[in-house]
Design an enzyme around this catalytic site. Structure first.
Site, mmCIF file in Angstrom:
data_model
loop_
_atom_site.group_PDB
_atom_site.id
_atom_site.type_symbol
_atom_site.label_atom_id
_atom_site.label_comp_id
_atom_site.label_asym_id
_atom_site.label_seq_id
_atom_site.Cartn_x
_atom_site.Cartn_y
_atom_site.Cartn_z
ATOM 1 N N THR A 1 2.000 -10.639 8.745
ATOM 2 C CA THR A 1 3.099 -9.455 8.340
ATOM 3 C C THR A 1 4.037 -9.224 9.313
ATOM 4 O O THR A 1 4.011 -9.582 10.213
ATOM 5 C CB THR A 1 2.098 -8.104 8.417
ATOM 6 O OG1 THR A 1 2.770 -7.095 8.225
ATOM 7 C CG2 THR A 1 1.170 -8.083 9.500
ATOM 8 N N ASP A 2 5.262 -8.514 8.787
ATOM 9 C CA ASP A 2 6.442 -8.195 9.685
ATOM 10 C C ASP A 2 5.825 -7.241 10.649
ATOM 11 O O ASP A 2 6.592 -6.653 11.663
ATOM 12 C CB ASP A 2 7.458 -7.828 8.831
ATOM 13 C CG ASP A 2 7.295 -6.565 7.991
ATOM 14 O OD1 ASP A 2 6.087 -5.934 7.916
ATOM 15 O OD2 ASP A 2 8.269 -6.272 7.082
ATOM 16 N N GLU A 3 4.895 -6.798 10.493
ATOM 17 C CA GLU A 3 4.578 -5.287 11.252
ATOM 18 C C GLU A 3 4.190 -5.726 12.659
ATOM 19 O O GLU A 3 3.952 -4.856 13.613
ATOM 20 C CB GLU A 3 3.360 -4.341 10.656
ATOM 21 C CG GLU A 3 3.508 -3.888 9.408
ATOM 22 C CD GLU A 3 2.641 -3.201 8.547
ATOM 23 O OE1 GLU A 3 1.856 -2.559 9.542
ATOM 24 O OE2 GLU A 3 2.589 -2.926 7.515
ATOM 25 N N TYR B 1 -4.157 -2.480 13.257
ATOM 26 C CA TYR B 1 -4.064 -3.342 12.178
ATOM 27 C C TYR B 1 -2.951 -4.364 12.619
ATOM 28 O O TYR B 1 -3.239 -5.580 12.733
ATOM 29 C CB TYR B 1 -3.518 -2.696 10.882
ATOM 30 C CG TYR B 1 -2.845 -3.788 9.920
ATOM 31 C CD1 TYR B 1 -3.674 -4.621 9.330
ATOM 32 C CD2 TYR B 1 -1.443 -3.505 9.576
ATOM 33 C CE1 TYR B 1 -3.025 -5.676 8.482
ATOM 34 C CE2 TYR B 1 -0.879 -4.692 8.548
ATOM 35 C CZ TYR B 1 -1.794 -5.535 8.163
ATOM 36 O OH TYR B 1 -1.181 -6.470 7.351
ATOM 37 N N LYS C 1 -3.495 -8.304 13.700
ATOM 38 C CA LYS C 1 -2.676 -9.518 12.922
ATOM 39 C C LYS C 1 -2.049 -10.522 13.970
ATOM 40 O O LYS C 1 -1.761 -11.517 13.854
ATOM 41 C CB LYS C 1 -1.769 -8.908 11.880
ATOM 42 C CG LYS C 1 -2.455 -8.255 10.582
ATOM 43 C CD LYS C 1 -3.269 -9.296 9.911
ATOM 44 C CE LYS C 1 -2.558 -10.369 9.041
ATOM 45 N NZ LYS C 1 -3.390 -11.199 8.155
HETATM 46 P P1 NAD Z 1 -6.344 -6.628 0.484
HETATM 47 O O1 NAD Z 1 -6.860 -5.665 1.424
HETATM 48 O O2 NAD Z 1 -6.003 -6.061 -0.851
HETATM 49 O O3 NAD Z 1 -7.439 -7.609 0.247
HETATM 50 C C1 NAD Z 1 -8.062 -8.327 1.293
HETATM 51 C C2 NAD Z 1 -9.280 -8.958 0.803
HETATM 52 O O4 NAD Z 1 -9.835 -9.707 2.016
HETATM 53 C C3 NAD Z 1 -10.251 -8.412 -0.150
HETATM 54 O O5 NAD Z 1 -10.600 -9.439 -1.107
HETATM 55 C C4 NAD Z 1 -11.336 -8.316 1.081
HETATM 56 O O6 NAD Z 1 -12.900 -8.153 0.203
HETATM 57 C C5 NAD Z 1 -11.424 -9.581 1.643
HETATM 58 N N1 NAD Z 1 -11.947 -9.706 3.032
HETATM 59 C C6 NAD Z 1 -11.985 -8.629 3.749
HETATM 60 N N2 NAD Z 1 -12.804 -8.930 4.897
HETATM 61 C C7 NAD Z 1 -13.225 -10.167 4.485
HETATM 62 C C8 NAD Z 1 -14.297 -10.820 5.460
HETATM 63 N N3 NAD Z 1 -14.643 -10.680 6.638
HETATM 64 N N4 NAD Z 1 -14.770 -12.269 4.842
HETATM 65 C C9 NAD Z 1 -14.105 -12.509 3.883
HETATM 66 N N5 NAD Z 1 -13.344 -11.828 2.911
HETATM 67 C C10 NAD Z 1 -13.011 -10.580 3.421
HETATM 68 O O7 NAD Z 1 -5.222 -7.174 1.008
HETATM 69 P P2 NAD Z 1 -3.797 -7.684 0.873
HETATM 70 O O8 NAD Z 1 -2.904 -6.705 0.652
HETATM 71 O O9 NAD Z 1 -3.996 -8.535 -0.516
HETATM 72 O O10 NAD Z 1 -3.420 -8.584 2.209
HETATM 73 C C11 NAD Z 1 -3.775 -10.005 2.109
HETATM 74 C C12 NAD Z 1 -3.073 -10.519 3.411
HETATM 75 O O11 NAD Z 1 -1.680 -10.393 3.402
HETATM 76 C C13 NAD Z 1 -3.560 -9.779 4.614
HETATM 77 O O12 NAD Z 1 -3.702 -10.774 5.579
HETATM 78 C C14 NAD Z 1 -2.342 -9.025 5.023
HETATM 79 O O13 NAD Z 1 -2.385 -8.755 6.465
HETATM 80 C C15 NAD Z 1 -1.266 -9.768 4.527
HETATM 81 N N6 NAD Z 1 -0.054 -9.073 4.173
HETATM 82 C C16 NAD Z 1 -0.139 -7.754 3.269
HETATM 83 C C17 NAD Z 1 1.010 -7.215 2.980
HETATM 84 C C18 NAD Z 1 1.049 -6.210 2.044
HETATM 85 O O14 NAD Z 1 2.129 -5.502 1.917
HETATM 86 N N7 NAD Z 1 -0.182 -5.749 1.364
HETATM 87 C C19 NAD Z 1 2.289 -7.357 3.572
HETATM 88 C C20 NAD Z 1 2.311 -8.567 4.417
HETATM 89 C C21 NAD Z 1 1.221 -9.469 4.803
HETATM 90 P P1 TYD Z 2 1.660 1.604 3.269
HETATM 91 O O1 TYD Z 2 1.599 1.251 1.917
HETATM 92 O O2 TYD Z 2 0.010 2.101 3.952
HETATM 93 O O3 TYD Z 2 1.858 0.315 3.850
HETATM 94 P P2 TYD Z 2 2.321 -0.084 5.592
HETATM 95 O O4 TYD Z 2 1.858 1.269 6.246
HETATM 96 O O5 TYD Z 2 1.619 -1.512 5.658
HETATM 97 O O6 TYD Z 2 3.853 -0.166 5.479
HETATM 98 O O7 TYD Z 2 2.527 2.707 3.445
HETATM 99 C C1 TYD Z 2 4.016 2.357 3.373
HETATM 100 C C2 TYD Z 2 4.632 3.510 3.797
HETATM 101 O O8 TYD Z 2 4.535 4.703 3.100
HETATM 102 C C3 TYD Z 2 4.511 3.727 5.192
HETATM 103 O O9 TYD Z 2 5.706 4.125 5.878
HETATM 104 C C4 TYD Z 2 3.529 4.919 5.286
HETATM 105 C C5 TYD Z 2 4.074 5.765 3.987
HETATM 106 N N1 TYD Z 2 2.820 6.467 3.207
HETATM 107 C C6 TYD Z 2 3.295 7.675 2.734
HETATM 108 O O10 TYD Z 2 4.277 8.353 3.133
HETATM 109 N N2 TYD Z 2 2.331 8.158 2.202
HETATM 110 C C7 TYD Z 2 0.892 7.783 1.785
HETATM 111 O O11 TYD Z 2 0.105 8.523 1.090
HETATM 112 C C8 TYD Z 2 0.931 6.287 2.221
HETATM 113 C C9 TYD Z 2 -0.397 5.560 1.754
HETATM 114 C C10 TYD Z 2 1.936 5.836 2.983
#
Ligand code: NAD
Ligand code: TYD
Length: 349
Positions: A131-133, A156, A160
């Site tokens: 992630t960019d975070e 988080y 990461k």
């Molecule tokens: P998500 O929470 O929707 O899915 C996570 C999946 O991992 C789930 O299916 C869960 O059951 C599985 N999981 C969790 N713990 C596990 C374990 N111990 N063993 C096996 N499986 C396990 O997450 P997402 O949003 O699909 O994110 C996927 C990846 O992308 C993550 O690594 C996250 O850090 C990264 N990412 C997400 C975003 C975003 O905006 N969602 C952006 C950048 C990077």
């Molecule tokens: P989120 O979807 O939790 O992603 P991330 O924290 O990984 O960026 O949140 C996106 C942005 O929205 C973040 O600045 C937090 C804000 N946010 C709200 O304002 N209200 C909400 O209910 C949630 C879940 C997030």
């Protein structure tokens, strides 16, 4: 690549990636999806894939924190490539209870690296999704590049960051063939409705209040999940061994503007029965502790070196996502029952 281990394939991005790989890409090998089905993992996201690709898709319910099990899966299925999504992914949960984030994101990644290390001769690529975070927070100017120093602010993003360092260290120390991608905020189908976009869509559909943290001025760069999938596959196939690539959407927006956009699109599609504007539902709530102010990504390296660009504009992507959630109300109902309800009650009480 003939036997690809995808971890966390039942989650939001992992499920979209598997769907993309099998339905749209040129990948012809097998996918071994390892997921332990936490609250965020839903095998229903791939129910049609199980039926349509019986020879190419295998699901194994397993925990990446179980090192012995991972080593056996690597050996049994002759794993030659890894795309590692599995993680605890929600910042708010990491603030309330970081434990699982340390276990899955750090220890789980370590176990996969160890299994990969024991099969170095067979391994073509270990791709780590990040992630960019990890870069921390920006002021009103500037962009994260691959050279920006890590400065994670939440449990988080710190977990990461730790996993990114481990992957890189295994490359330097053991010659593990790897790539890492650091991506901005995703949105699209199958996203668990605790994240901003699906939460706002579903609350706005039901006429419930729309929680916006702080003053709503925090900025995120939004990427449609399919564009993330095309970037990952490009990096896995053409990315240089040992390299890190940033992925972004060129779609920076303040949270409040995004929430207003969703309200306006929904009002246009389906008025509330009392004819009120959904913007009236916006509720500025207590801010998240350590809330990063702005994320913005420079993905020039990925564009220049691999010719990748995001396709979806934010407005079109959000419209398509809204339509998907409206069409998939049964999925929503099932996902929102159970553990998620308990979480909302304890988190917001
Ligand atoms: P998500 O929470 O929707 O899915 C996570 C999946 O991992 C789930 O299916 C869960 O059951 C599985 N999981 C969790 N713990 C596990 C374990 N111990 N063993 C096996 N499986 C396990 O997450 P997402 O949003 O699909 O994110 C996927 C990846 O992308 C993550 O690594 C996250 O850090 C990264 N990412 C997400 C975003 C975003 O905006 N969602 C952006 C950048 C990077
Ligand atoms: P989120 O979807 O939790 O992603 P991330 O924290 O990984 O960026 O949140 C996106 C942005 O929205 C973040 O600045 C937090 C804000 N946010 C709200 O304002 N209200 C909400 O209910 C949630 C879940 C997030």
């Amino acid at each position: 690549m003939k036997n690809m281990l995808v971890t966390g394939g039942c989650g939001f991005i992992g499920a979209n990636f598997i769907r993309y790989l099998l339905n749209e890409s040129d990948y012809a090998g097998r996918i071994i999806n390892v997921d332990n089905l936490t609250y965020a993992g839903n095998p229903e996201n791939l129910a049609d894939i199980e039926i349509d690709y019986p020879d190419q898709y295998i699901f194994i319910q397993a925990d990446i924190c179980d090192g012995t099990r991972m080593a056996k899966i690597f050996a049994d299925y002759q794993i030659d490539s890894v795309c590692h999504f599995a993680a605890e992914s929600h910042v708010d949960r990491s603030i309330v209870k970081p434990d699982a984030f340390i276990q899955t994101n750090i220890v789980g990644t370590f176990n996969l690296l160890e299994s990969a290390r024991s099969r170095l001769d067979h391994l073509i690529r270990f791709h780590h999704i990040s992630t960019d975070e990890v870069y921390g927070s920006l002021g009103s100017e500037g962009y994260f590049t691959e050279k920006t120093p890590y400065k994670p602010n939440s449990p988080y993003s710190a977990s990461k960051a730790a996993s990114d360092h481990l992957v890189r260290a295994y490359h330097k120390t053991y010659d593990l063939p790897m790539t890492i991608s650091n991506c901005s905020n995703n949105y699209g189908p199958y996203q668990f409705p605790e994240k901003l976009v699906p939460l706002i869509i579903l609350n706005a559909l039901e006429g419930k209040s729309l929680p916006v943290y702080g003053d709503g001025g925090n900025v995120r760069d939004w990427l449609y999940v399919r564009d993330h999938c095309t970037a990952i596959w490009k990096i896995m196939k053409q990315g240089k061994n040992g390299e890190i690539y940033n992925i972004g959407g060129n779609s920076e927006m303040k949270n409040i503007k995004l929430v207003e956009m969703i309200c306006d699109i929904l009002d246009e599609m389906k008025r509330l029965t009392n004819n009120r504007s959904r913007r009236d539902l916006i509720d500025f709530v207590k801010d998240r502790p350590g809330h990063d102010r702005r994320y913005a990504i420079d993905f020039g390296k990925l564009s220049r070196e691999l010719g990748w660009f995001p396709e979806a504009s934010l407005e079109i992507g959000i419209r398509d996502t809204i339509k998907w959630y409206i069409k998939n109300q049964k999925w929503v109902g099932r996902v929102k029952s159970g553990e998620y309800q308990t979480w909302i009650k304890t988190h917001y009480s």
